[in-house]
Structures are given as structure tokens and as C-alpha cells.
Design a protein around this motif. Structure first.
Motif, PDB file in Angstrom:
ATOM      1  N   MET A 140      21.277 -23.058   8.634  1.00 39.81           N
ATOM      2  CA  MET A 140      20.313 -22.510   7.675  1.00 39.81           C
ATOM      3  C   MET A 140      19.238 -21.757   8.466  1.00 39.81           C
ATOM      4  O   MET A 140      19.043 -22.032   9.655  1.00 39.81           O
ATOM      5  CB  MET A 140      19.710 -23.605   6.805  1.00 39.81           C
ATOM      6  N   PRO A 141      18.554 -20.803   7.862  1.00 41.11           N
ATOM      7  CA  PRO A 141      17.581 -20.030   8.628  1.00 41.11           C
ATOM      8  C   PRO A 141      16.473 -20.939   9.188  1.00 41.11           C
ATOM      9  O   PRO A 141      15.949 -21.801   8.489  1.00 41.11           O
ATOM     10  CB  PRO A 141      17.019 -19.050   7.589  1.00 41.11           C
ATOM     11  N   LYS A 142      16.160 -20.700  10.472  1.00 39.35           N
ATOM     12  CA  LYS A 142      15.133 -21.507  11.143  1.00 39.35           C
ATOM     13  C   LYS A 142      13.799 -21.410  10.383  1.00 39.35           C
ATOM     14  O   LYS A 142      13.087 -22.388  10.205  1.00 39.35           O
ATOM     15  CB  LYS A 142      14.976 -20.966  12.572  1.00 39.35           C
ATOM     16  N   SER A 143      13.498 -20.192   9.920  1.00 36.24           N
ATOM     17  CA  SER A 143      12.201 -19.976   9.261  1.00 36.24           C
ATOM     18  C   SER A 143      12.097 -20.837   7.998  1.00 36.24           C
ATOM     19  O   SER A 143      11.055 -21.418   7.709  1.00 36.24           O
ATOM     20  CB  SER A 143      12.031 -18.503   8.913  1.00 36.24           C
ATOM     21  N   GLU A 144      13.218 -20.944   7.268  1.00 38.58           N
ATOM     22  CA  GLU A 144      13.199 -21.734   6.027  1.00 38.58           C
ATOM     23  C   GLU A 144      12.948 -23.219   6.346  1.00 38.58           C
ATOM     24  O   GLU A 144      12.131 -23.875   5.697  1.00 38.58           O
ATOM     25  CB  GLU A 144      14.556 -21.564   5.329  1.00 38.58           C
ATOM     26  N   ALA A 145      13.652 -23.716   7.392  1.00 35.50           N
ATOM     27  CA  ALA A 145      13.487 -25.132   7.761  1.00 35.50           C
ATOM     28  C   ALA A 145      12.053 -25.405   8.196  1.00 35.50           C
ATOM     29  O   ALA A 145      11.437 -26.408   7.803  1.00 35.50           O
ATOM     30  CB  ALA A 145      14.466 -25.482   8.886  1.00 35.50           C
ATOM     31  N   ARG A 146      11.478 -24.509   8.985  1.00 34.69           N
ATOM     32  CA  ARG A 146      10.104 -24.710   9.465  1.00 34.69           C
ATOM     33  C   ARG A 146       9.115 -24.681   8.309  1.00 34.69           C
ATOM     34  O   ARG A 146       8.160 -25.450   8.265  1.00 34.69           O
ATOM     35  CB  ARG A 146       9.752 -23.649  10.502  1.00 34.69           C
ATOM     36  N   PHE A 160       6.190 -26.665   9.875  1.00 29.08           N
ATOM     37  CA  PHE A 160       6.102 -26.331  11.307  1.00 29.08           C
ATOM     38  C   PHE A 160       5.728 -24.853  11.450  1.00 29.08           C
ATOM     39  O   PHE A 160       6.138 -24.020  10.636  1.00 29.08           O
ATOM     40  CB  PHE A 160       7.456 -26.556  12.019  1.00 29.08           C
ATOM     41  N   ASP A 161       5.003 -24.546  12.528  1.00 25.86           N
ATOM     42  CA  ASP A 161       4.586 -23.169  12.776  1.00 25.86           C
ATOM     43  C   ASP A 161       5.804 -22.294  13.090  1.00 25.86           C
ATOM     44  O   ASP A 161       6.617 -22.651  13.945  1.00 25.86           O
ATOM     45  CB  ASP A 161       3.617 -23.184  13.975  1.00 25.86           C
ATOM     46  N   PRO A 162       5.931 -21.124  12.416  1.00 24.60           N
ATOM     47  CA  PRO A 162       7.115 -20.281  12.677  1.00 24.60           C
ATOM     48  C   PRO A 162       7.169 -19.735  14.101  1.00 24.60           C
ATOM     49  O   PRO A 162       8.228 -19.312  14.571  1.00 24.60           O
ATOM     50  CB  PRO A 162       6.975 -19.138  11.663  1.00 24.60           C
ATOM     51  N   HIS A 163       6.032 -19.726  14.813  1.00 26.49           N
ATOM     52  CA  HIS A 163       6.015 -19.104  16.152  1.00 26.49           C
ATOM     53  C   HIS A 163       6.158 -20.106  17.288  1.00 26.49           C
ATOM     54  O   HIS A 163       6.297 -19.709  18.440  1.00 26.49           O
ATOM     55  CB  HIS A 163       4.724 -18.300  16.327  1.00 26.49           C
ATOM     56  N   ASP A 164       6.104 -21.396  16.989  1.00 28.78           N
ATOM     57  CA  ASP A 164       6.224 -22.399  18.065  1.00 28.78           C
ATOM     58  C   ASP A 164       7.616 -22.376  18.681  1.00 28.78           C
ATOM     59  O   ASP A 164       8.584 -21.961  18.044  1.00 28.78           O
ATOM     60  CB  ASP A 164       5.991 -23.819  17.513  1.00 28.78           C
ATOM     61  N   LEU A 181      16.698 -35.376   5.348  1.00 28.36           N
ATOM     62  CA  LEU A 181      15.748 -34.426   5.951  1.00 28.36           C
ATOM     63  C   LEU A 181      16.141 -33.972   7.353  1.00 28.36           C
ATOM     64  O   LEU A 181      15.649 -32.966   7.845  1.00 28.36           O
ATOM     65  CB  LEU A 181      14.348 -35.055   6.020  1.00 28.36           C
ATOM     66  N   LEU A 182      17.027 -34.744   7.988  1.00 26.81           N
ATOM     67  CA  LEU A 182      17.371 -34.447   9.378  1.00 26.81           C
ATOM     68  C   LEU A 182      17.904 -33.018   9.595  1.00 26.81           C
ATOM     69  O   LEU A 182      17.555 -32.373  10.593  1.00 26.81           O
ATOM     70  CB  LEU A 182      18.372 -35.491   9.877  1.00 26.81           C
ATOM     71  N   PRO A 183      18.725 -32.469   8.662  1.00 28.87           N
ATOM     72  CA  PRO A 183      19.194 -31.089   8.865  1.00 28.87           C
ATOM     73  C   PRO A 183      18.035 -30.104   9.030  1.00 28.87           C
ATOM     74  O   PRO A 183      18.142 -29.140   9.789  1.00 28.87           O
ATOM     75  CB  PRO A 183      19.990 -30.785   7.583  1.00 28.87           C
ATOM     76  N   LEU A 184      16.906 -30.375   8.352  1.00 30.44           N
ATOM     77  CA  LEU A 184      15.754 -29.470   8.491  1.00 30.44           C
ATOM     78  C   LEU A 184      15.195 -29.545   9.905  1.00 30.44           C
ATOM     79  O   LEU A 184      14.813 -28.527  10.492  1.00 30.44           O
ATOM     80  CB  LEU A 184      14.648 -29.845   7.492  1.00 30.44           C
ATOM     81  N   TYR A 185      15.140 -30.739  10.485  1.00 30.53           N
ATOM     82  CA  TYR A 185      14.623 -30.900  11.850  1.00 30.53           C
ATOM     83  C   TYR A 185      15.514 -30.174  12.853  1.00 30.53           C
ATOM     84  O   TYR A 185      15.041 -29.462  13.722  1.00 30.53           O
ATOM     85  CB  TYR A 185      14.500 -32.386  12.223  1.00 30.53           C
ATOM     86  N   TYR A 186      16.849 -30.378  12.706  1.00 33.02           N
ATOM     87  CA  TYR A 186      17.755 -29.685  13.628  1.00 33.02           C
ATOM     88  C   TYR A 186      17.584 -28.169  13.494  1.00 33.02           C
ATOM     89  O   TYR A 186      17.483 -27.450  14.486  1.00 33.02           O
ATOM     90  CB  TYR A 186      19.213 -30.045  13.319  1.00 33.02           C
ATOM     91  N   CYS A 244      24.250 -27.553  12.680  1.00 30.35           N
ATOM     92  CA  CYS A 244      23.102 -26.820  12.117  1.00 30.35           C
ATOM     93  C   CYS A 244      22.796 -25.577  12.940  1.00 30.35           C
ATOM     94  O   CYS A 244      21.792 -24.904  12.712  1.00 30.35           O
ATOM     95  CB  CYS A 244      21.865 -27.715  12.081  1.00 30.35           C
ATOM     96  N   GLY A 245      23.613 -25.299  13.941  1.00 31.91           N
ATOM     97  CA  GLY A 245      23.422 -24.095  14.754  1.00 31.91           C
ATOM     98  C   GLY A 245      22.375 -24.252  15.838  1.00 31.91           C
ATOM     99  O   GLY A 245      21.876 -23.257  16.359  1.00 31.91           O
ATOM    100  N   THR A 246      22.046 -25.472  16.200  1.00 30.95           N
ATOM    101  CA  THR A 246      21.037 -25.670  17.250  1.00 30.95           C
ATOM    102  C   THR A 246      21.719 -25.898  18.593  1.00 30.95           C
ATOM    103  O   THR A 246      22.497 -26.850  18.732  1.00 30.95           O
ATOM    104  CB  THR A 246      20.146 -26.885  16.901  1.00 30.95           C
TER     105      THR A 246
END
Ligand code: UDP
Length: 451
Positions: free
Chosen positions: A209-215, A220-224, A305-310, A335-337
Motif C-alpha cells: 500500500m502507498p507509504k504516504s497513506e500508511a503514514r 507519522f511524518d511523511p518526510h521522516d 494495524l501491523l500492515p500500516l507499520y510495515y 507489504c513491500g518493505t
């Protein structure tokens, strides 16, 4: 609800409760494995009863997870959490409770799949008095684990002996990776049947899933730049290596200036539990390294919630000293990490270096720091790794596939056990026989012997 048109089978998981909260205390991969395998086998036509030790008076005795799949909590020792190295004394009571359950329910399980060495002992005891087909999955091998431990627990000799017996005497032992298979042959015994059937992951839950959506969803800050650890607080998980590697990278990462760097540590229970000792030690190292501002202890997080963290992370670090399989690696990659993992055990099987992540010798702080930095510092390559990681897991590791392989193994074993029986036994056994599910046809099996 028990359905007699289905073949009942028992999965035994002494300490790892399939219905428990994963990530807390000693709950981890084994709990996930037994639960996932149980549910998939039930969907394939078996009646699956999963037995575990009751460790909390408030827990229900029976939890129905899905149609024809339930966890049954048996009395074996005090109704409280007991670390697994102290559980052996209560296993005879587990056997008694299991037999009492069978008698009360009028069920005889012709096939028992045990998980971890304590359950292996239970399986070997059950087989002394009844004709069961015995399958075993180790989840952790004492012979490997003890190589990286300074103080052996008092139970070490008993464990090593049971692990040898189960390999030599079970009808089949399931290795979850070719590396585990090799360890069994090199360190445990050259006798006995082994089949390699890997673990899986739920790709309808863990997906790209898109990193930005999960953050965004996690705040979470999108730039970290985010490095993630997920797992139990256990010294063999090597969290110390992750923390020290993160601290080592710090001066160079500061050069990026505009970005902040975070190490998010997921897992663990409260401080009064056994894993609190390791958590307190890790917190101390974080303070010592002067990185308290950058480290987040997120606590235990469920699979919802774990998929969002990954997905929110730039890299997932798995610094284990030993890992028979390592579910976290395939969850993160699904999750593509990209994964930076120790080159040990099942991680050598699941992580493809330079394609889905990087492998580093365990405890090599500088090596982990360099590998994490390579991924964090090259956004284009990291995007390629993300795509490849997710595609690779979908192709190679799914619980559905694992369930089918185990189901086929059970069917073969039960069919063979019937073929090997004397004719008189076959005839007498057909009185109250349940049915082994087979694609397109059914096979009758004899119930196991006396309760
Ligand atoms: N896990 C979880 N929440 C947490 C920490 C861990 O759900 O807070 C899960 C993780 O997703 C994985 C399992 O625990 O499914 C850990 O399995 P793994 O094989 O990586 O390690 P083990 O616990 O077997 O050593």
C-alpha cells in the motif's frame, strides 16, 4: 461445534495459545502458525481442535475461531503465565487433561500435530497408549538456540533429548525452511522423516500500500526516514544490534538534515512480565546511545494495524541471532518493505539479497548500519526492492498453500496407516469411523486406540 462427517485432528501447542494476543509476552510466530494452519485446514474439510495450556483464569476454555476450528485450553499447572523453560513439570497434567477431554467428548484423534519440544513430549506420551499418526514442527531447535546462549537453562538436556526422540520417532517432522532441515540433520539426528513445508503470510492482510497513506493513518511524518523492528523482546532477537546500528548511523544520517530518523520498535508486553527484563535492557541501551528522541516503543500491535507499520517504514530490520523461519520477514516484504536481516536460518531462505532486502552476519553492528543506510540513501533502488519484495512473497509464501501441503501430508499419513494395519484391526476399526477428506472421494480411517 463438532461435526462427525469431518475427520477430527488435534494440533497441540503447549504454551503458544492460538487465541492469544500476538507480540506480547512469549506470544509470537508459533501462535500465528498454529492458528493460521488450523483455520486453513478447517476450510479444507478437517475438524481442527487446537490444544494449549490455560494460563489465565479469565480466558474461556474453548474459543471457536472459524467453522470447525477451535482452541481448547486445558488445565496444566497453575492458571498463570509461566515461562516456557519452567513448563516441563506441568506437561504430565496436560496429557491427563487431553485424555480426559477425549473421553468426555468421545473423540479419538487419529492424527496429532505437535508444536515446540514440550508438545513433542506430549505427543510421544500419547503415542505410548494409542495409535496416532504423529507430526511435529519444532519452531525452535535447542541444538541451534543453545549455540548462541551463554547460560544454558536447567531444562536444556531434557529438551535436547526430546528433540532427538521426536525426530527419530514421529511419523513426520515438518521443517519450515531448507536451513532448518539441514540443522536437524547436522545437529539432531540422521534418522526420521522430514518434509519441508514453509510458513506463510496472509496476503489479503499484508499487501503493498502507498507509504504516504500508511503514514497518514498512523500520524507519522511523511518526510521522516523510518526503520522498523517487529517482534518479541527476547535476547535472541538481537534488538540490541538494531539499536546500536541505528545509533552508529546517526552522524551520517544527520547529513540529510531536512529529514528526521526514527527507529520504531513494535512488540512486547508490560514491565512486570518476563520480556520486560529484555525491554528494560534495550531501553537502557537506547539512553546510553543518546537516541531516546529517535526511538519509539510502540508496544504490542495486532495484525489489524501491523500492515500500516510495515508499509510506513523505509526498512524493516530483523537482527535475530537465530531464526528457524521468521514470519516478520515475509510480512514486511509482503507489504513491500525491504528487509535488513541476519543471514541465519529461515531468513536466508525468505530474503533474497539485493532483490528483496539485504543479509548481514548476526550481531554485526557496523554491517547492519551500512545495509540500512544503503536502503535509506537510495530511493530509486528502494522502490525497486519494494516491488520485488511484495511480488516474491505472493509467489512463494501463502497460508493457503501451506494448508494444502499439510492437508495432503495428513491424508497420505492416515491412508498409509490404514494400509499398514492388519485386516482384523481394519475391520474392527470401521465401527465408528469418521472420514478423511480427500479430493473427490472419502477414505474411512480407524479411530485411535484407548483413551
Ligand atoms: N507480532 C504481532 N504483534 C507484535 C509483535 C509481533 O502481531 O506486536 C507477530 C508478528 O506479526 C509475527 C509474529 O508475531 O506474525 C512473530 O513471528 P516470528 O516468526 O517473526 O518470530 P517468533 O515470535 O516466532 O520468534
Amino acid at each position: 461445534m463438532l461435526n462427525l462427517n469431518r475427520q477430527p485432528i488435534a494440533l497441540i501447542s503447549d504454551h503458544a495459545d492460538p487465541a492469544a494476543n500476538i507480540g506480547a509476552e512469549e506470544a509470537g510466530g508459533q501462535n500465528v502458525y498454529v492458528r493460521q494452519v488450523g483455520e486453513k485446514l478447517a476450510a479444507l474439510g478437517w475438524q481442527v481442535d487446537m490444544f494449549t495450556r490455560k494460563s489465565n483464569p479469565e480466558d474461556a476454555d474453548i474459543v471457536e475461531h472459524a467453522p470447525h476450528c477451535r482452541t481448547i485450553r486445558l488445565k496444566a499447572g497453575p492458571l498463570e503465565f509461566i515461562p516456557r523453560d519452567k513448563l516441563f513439570d506441568y506437561m504430565p497434567e496436560f496429557v491427563q487433561s487431553f485424555r480426559a477431554w477425549q473421553a468426555k467428548q468421545s473423540i479419538n484423534y487419529p492424527l496429532v500435530h505437535t508444536n515446540y519440544w514440550l508438545s513433542a513430549w506430549i505427543g510421544l506420551e500419547l503415542r505410548k497408549h494409542s495409535q496416532i499418526q504423529l507430526v511435529h514442527t519444532y519452531h525452535s531447535l535447542g541444538a541451534v538456540k543453545y549455540r548462541s546462549v551463554n547460560d544454558l537453562p536447567a531444562i536444556a538436556d531434557v529438551r535436547l533429548s526430546v528433540e532427538k526422540q521426536i525426530l527419530e520417532q514421529a511419523d513426520c517432522v515438518v521443517a519450515t525452511s531448507p536451513q532448518e532441515h539441514e540443522n536437524m540433520r547436522d545437529l539432531v539426528s540422521t534418522l526420521g522423516n522430514i518434509e519441508v513445508i514453509p510458513c506463510g503470510t496472509d496476503t489479503s492482510n499484508f499487501y503493498l500500500m502507498p507509504k504516504s497513506e500508511a503514514r497518514d493513518r498512523l500520524g507519522f511524518d511523511p518526510h521522516d526516514k523510518i526503520v522498523l523492528y517487529v517482534g518479541r523482546f527476547d535476547p535472541r532477537k538481537g534488538i540490541e544490534t538494531a539499536v546500536r546500528a541505528f545509533a552508529k548511523m546517526q552522524p551520517e544520517l544527520d547529513a540529510f538534515r531536512s529529514e528526521k530518523f526514527k527507529l520504531v520498535i513494535v512488540g512486547g508486553s508490560s514491565h512486570d512480565r518476563t520480556d520486560g527484563i529484555e525491554r528494560a535492557r534495550i531501553e537502557q541501551i537506547v539512553r546510553e546511545e543518546g537516541i531516546s528522541e529517535q526511538v519509539v516503543f510502540a508496544g504490542q500491535i495486532g495484525h489489524d494495524l501491523l500492515p500500516l507499520y510495515y508499509s510506513a517504514a523505509d526498512a524493516c530490520v530483523i537482527p535475530s541471532h537465530y531464526e528457524p523461519f521468521g514470519l516478520v520477514a515475509i510480512e514486511a516484504m509482503a507489504c513491500g518493505t525491504p528487509v535488513v536481516a541476519s543471514n541465519v536460518g529461515g531468513l536466508k531462505f525468505t530474503v533474497l539479497p539485493e532483490e528483496t532486502g539485504l543479509l548481514v552476519p548476526p550481531k554485526d553492528v557496523a554491517g547492519f548500519a551500512r545495509a540500512i543506510q544503503r536502503i535509506l540513501g537510495d530511493e530509486v533502488w528502494a522502490r525497486k526492492l519494494r516491488r520485488q519484495a511484495s511480488a516474491n512473497v505472493s509467489q512463494r509464501f501463502s497460508w493457503n498453500g501451506v494448508g494444502i501441503q499439510l492437508s495432503n501430508l495428513y491424508r497420505r499419513m492416515l491412508a498409509q496407516s490404514i494400509a499398514l494395519e492388519p485386516v482384523s484391526a481394519k475391520l474392527s476399526g470401521l465401527r465408528e469411523t469418521p472420514v478423511v477428506p480427500l479430493k473427490g472421494k472419502t477414505v474411512r480411517t480407524k479411530l485411535s486406540g484407548a483413551v
